[in-house]
Design an enzyme around this catalytic site. Structure first.
Site, PDB file in Angstrom:
ATOM      1  N   SER A  49     -11.286  20.648  47.799  1.00 30.74           N
ATOM      2  CA  SER A  49     -10.220  21.615  47.532  1.00 30.74           C
ATOM      3  C   SER A  49     -10.781  22.722  46.659  1.00 30.74           C
ATOM      4  O   SER A  49     -11.779  22.535  45.953  1.00 30.74           O
ATOM      5  CB  SER A  49      -9.062  20.924  46.803  1.00 30.74           C
ATOM      6  N   TYR A  61      -5.017  15.858  40.328  1.00 29.70           N
ATOM      7  CA  TYR A  61      -5.523  16.290  41.638  1.00 29.70           C
ATOM      8  C   TYR A  61      -6.894  16.942  41.498  1.00 29.70           C
ATOM      9  O   TYR A  61      -7.820  16.653  42.258  1.00 29.70           O
ATOM     10  CB  TYR A  61      -4.526  17.261  42.274  1.00 29.70           C
TER      11      TYR A  61
END
Length: 258
Positions: A142, A155
């Protein structure tokens, strides 16, 4: 045909929906035999049936990537049915919104178990098959792996680990002709995004969607198929010179913001 994946077997985790579903369909369209692996069997079977209806080859498997015993049993079935595994795509993942103070121990454990340990379990288990004739490991990281995002503590932790695992695997298994890369998307329009907006912005869905879209300089979210097209390239022989790379697909987020 460029980007051909004929005679290749690909295992895709989280393949029942969103980015994983798009990757499964794209790989199959290029001739790969696709093992669609998901926590829930029903969506995996839907993707399998779509591939079979288009003339491709696929199988569906329920597997909890957090549990190594389940992963080992699933990989063994796939390798036996398709003779080998040539491509592993670690796509399964979960998200969490919150700062450090808003992240409980249970939240952290949940993200670590899926996003970090799940990648480890699948890569560790597939290695013996990938080493037979070389292959590809492609991880979904990501933009949060590389920059600080507001309220994404757990995350970001997990996706940072995915990035560094990618580098380590690429280094250690180059001698076995295994390439390992990761893709780092910005925001992608998936059912997760729609559900998040519906839950957190009831009655203001369109406004929220437009605002989230504009966080990418290009002015919109990515489509799952755009991530899948990049995955096809990185798994193909045309990308034979690419390993140990983190490839952003982010609408300019990392380089054009600020």
């Amino acid at each position: 045909m460029k980007f051909s994946l004929h005679d290749k077997t690909a295992l895709v985790t989280g393949g029942g929906s969103g980015i994983g579903r798009a990757i499964c369909l794209a790989l199959a369209s290029q001739g790969a035999k696709v093992a669609v692996v998901d926590l829930d069997l029903a969506p995996a079977m839907e993707v399998q049936q779509q591939i079979l209806a288009a003339g491709g080859t696929a199988s569906a498997h329920a597997c909890d990537v957090r549990r190594q015993a389940e992963v080992k049993a699933t990989v063994a079935r796939i390798a036996k049915a398709f003779d080998n595994i040539d491509i592993l795509i670690n796509n399964a993942g979960v998200a969490h919104v919150g700062s450090l103070e808003q992240t409980t121990e249970a939240d952290l454990d949940r993200l670590y178990a899926v996003n970090v340990k799940g990648v480890y379990n699948c890569a560790f288990t597939c290695l013996e098959h990938l080493k037979v004739r070389g292959g590809v490991i492609l991880n979904l990281a990501s933009i949060a792996s590389s920059v600080g995002l507001e309220n994404r503590f757990a995350y970001s932790m997990s996706k940072g680990a995915v990035l560094t695992m990618t580098y380590s695997i690429a280094r250690d298994y180059l001698k076995h002709n295994i390439r390992c890369n990761c893709i780092s998307p910005a925001r992608v329009h998936t059912p997760f995004v729609d559900n998040f907006i519906a839950k957190n912005f009831p009655g203001r869905e369109a406004e929220a969607f437009a605002r989230l879209s504009k966080t990418q300089p290009i002015g919109r979210m990515a489509q799952p198929e755009e991530i899948a097209n990049l995955a096809v390239y990185l798994c193909s022989d045309e990308a034979a010179f690419i390993t140990g790379s983190n490839i952003p697909i982010d609408g300019g987020f990392l380089t054009l913001n600020g």
